[in-house]
Design an enzyme around this catalytic site. Structure first.
Site, PDB file in Angstrom:
ATOM      1  N   GLU A  84       0.857  -1.189   0.000  1.00 24.29           N
ATOM      2  CA  GLU A  84       0.000   0.000   0.000  1.00 24.29           C
ATOM      3  C   GLU A  84       0.889   1.233   0.000  1.00 24.29           C
ATOM      4  OE1 GLU A  84      -2.351   2.972  -0.014  1.00 24.29           O
ATOM      5  OE2 GLU A  84      -3.266   0.981  -0.177  1.00 24.29           O
ATOM      6  N   ASP A 116       5.301   2.057  -3.335  1.00 20.10           N
ATOM      7  CA  ASP A 116       4.677   2.021  -4.652  1.00 20.10           C
ATOM      8  C   ASP A 116       4.815   0.606  -5.195  1.00 20.10           C
ATOM      9  OD1 ASP A 116       3.775   3.314  -7.309  1.00 20.10           O
ATOM     10  OD2 ASP A 116       5.677   2.332  -7.819  1.00 20.10           O
ATOM     11  N   ASP A 134      -5.587  -4.420  -6.996  1.00 23.46           N
ATOM     12  CA  ASP A 134      -6.710  -3.482  -6.859  1.00 23.46           C
ATOM     13  C   ASP A 134      -6.122  -2.085  -6.726  1.00 23.46           C
ATOM     14  OD1 ASP A 134      -9.097  -2.211  -6.471  1.00 23.46           O
ATOM     15  OD2 ASP A 134      -9.575  -3.170  -4.564  1.00 23.46           O
TER      16      ASP A 134
END
Length: 213
Positions: A84, A116, A134
Site C-alpha cells: 500500500e 509504490d 486493486d
C-alpha cells in the site's frame, strides 16, 4: 457528510469522509471506493484463491478499505503480503477502518509494505501463488497516470515474474475491459472475466488469469 481526515500526500489530496454511515476514499476529488458493499473486492480474493491451491502465498496490491485483506485473512493462506503506497491508509486501518479489514493487520500471516507497487515489484525476488491487484479503478480508468503501466504489457510481464508456476493473477476493474482481458490471456495465461452486480450501473469486474506452467 463529514470529513474524517484530509491530507496532502506526494500524489495530491487524499480524503476519508463519512456519508450516511459509510466511509469513502477520495483522491484528488475522484471517488476511489467506499465501505458500502465490498462484494467485488472479496470476489477478487476468492476467485484467485479458488484457483491457487492449498495454503498459498498471496500478494495484494492496494489496501483500500480492507475488504480484500479481510477475505484473505479468512482463508488458509500461508502468507499475505499487502503493498500500500499511502502510510495514512494503513493508519486508518488501525483506527476507523479497522472493522472493515476485521483487524487483519494483527494476523501473524499478514505483512504490510508501504511502497509504490511497481517500484517494489522491481526490487523483490519473492514469488506468490496468487496476486490480487486493486490499484486505482482498473485498467481503463486510472487516477494516477503512473499506475497505467501496471496494466500494459511490461507491467503484466513484471507481475508474471512474481508468480510461481501455475500461479494466478486477479485484477479488479470498475468496468469490463475486453482489451485488457485479451492482453492478460496473451501475457499470463487463460483468462476468465467475473462480473459482480452492483446496485446501480454496470457490474464491477474481476479478470482472473491462470499462468501457464
Amino acid at each position: 457528510m463529514d470529513i474524517v481526515e484530509r491530507i496532502i500526500t506526494e500524489r495530491g489530496e487524499l480524503v476519508l469522509r463519512r456519508r450516511d454511515g459509510h466511509y469513502e476514499l477520495i483522491s484528488n476529488g475522484v471517488f476511489l471506493m467506499d465501505t458500502r458493499s465490498g462484494e467485488s473486492e472479496r470476489a477478487l480474493v476468492r476467485e484467485a484463491l479458488d484457483r491457487a491451491g492449498p495454503r498459498p502465498r498471496l500478494l495484494i496490491g492496494g489496501l483500500g478499505v480492507g475488504f480484500s485483506l479481510a477475505e484473505a485473512a479468512r482463508s488458509d493462506a500461508a502468507e499475505i503480503v499487502v503493498v500500500e503506497i499511502e502510510p495514512v491508509v494503513v493508519g486508518w486501518h488501525r483506527g476507523v477502518l479497522r472493522p472493515y479489514s476485521e483487524g487483519a493487520l494483527d494476523d501473524p500471516r499478514v505483512r504490510v509494505i508501504t511502497a509504490d507497487l511497481t517500484t517494489w515489484l522491481h526490487t523483490t525476488t519473492d514469488r506468490y501463488d496468487a496476486v490480487c491487484l486493486d490499484i486505482d479503478n482498473g485498467p481503463d480508468w486510472t487516477v494516477f497516470a503512473a499506475n497505467s503501466g501496471l496494466y500494459e504489457p511490461a507491467g503484466l510481464d513484471l507481475l508474471r515474474a512474481r508468480l510461481n508456476p501455475g500461479g494466478v493473477l486477479a485484477v479488479w476493474s470498475a468496468a469490463d475491459s475486453p482489451r485488457f482481458a485479451a492482453e492478460l490471456d496473451r501475457r499470463i495465461g487463460p483468462t476468465q472475466t467475473v462480473r459482480v452486480p452492483v446496485p446501480r450501473g454496470e457490474p464491477d469486474v474481476v479478470h482472473v488469469a491462470s499462468s501457464r506452467r
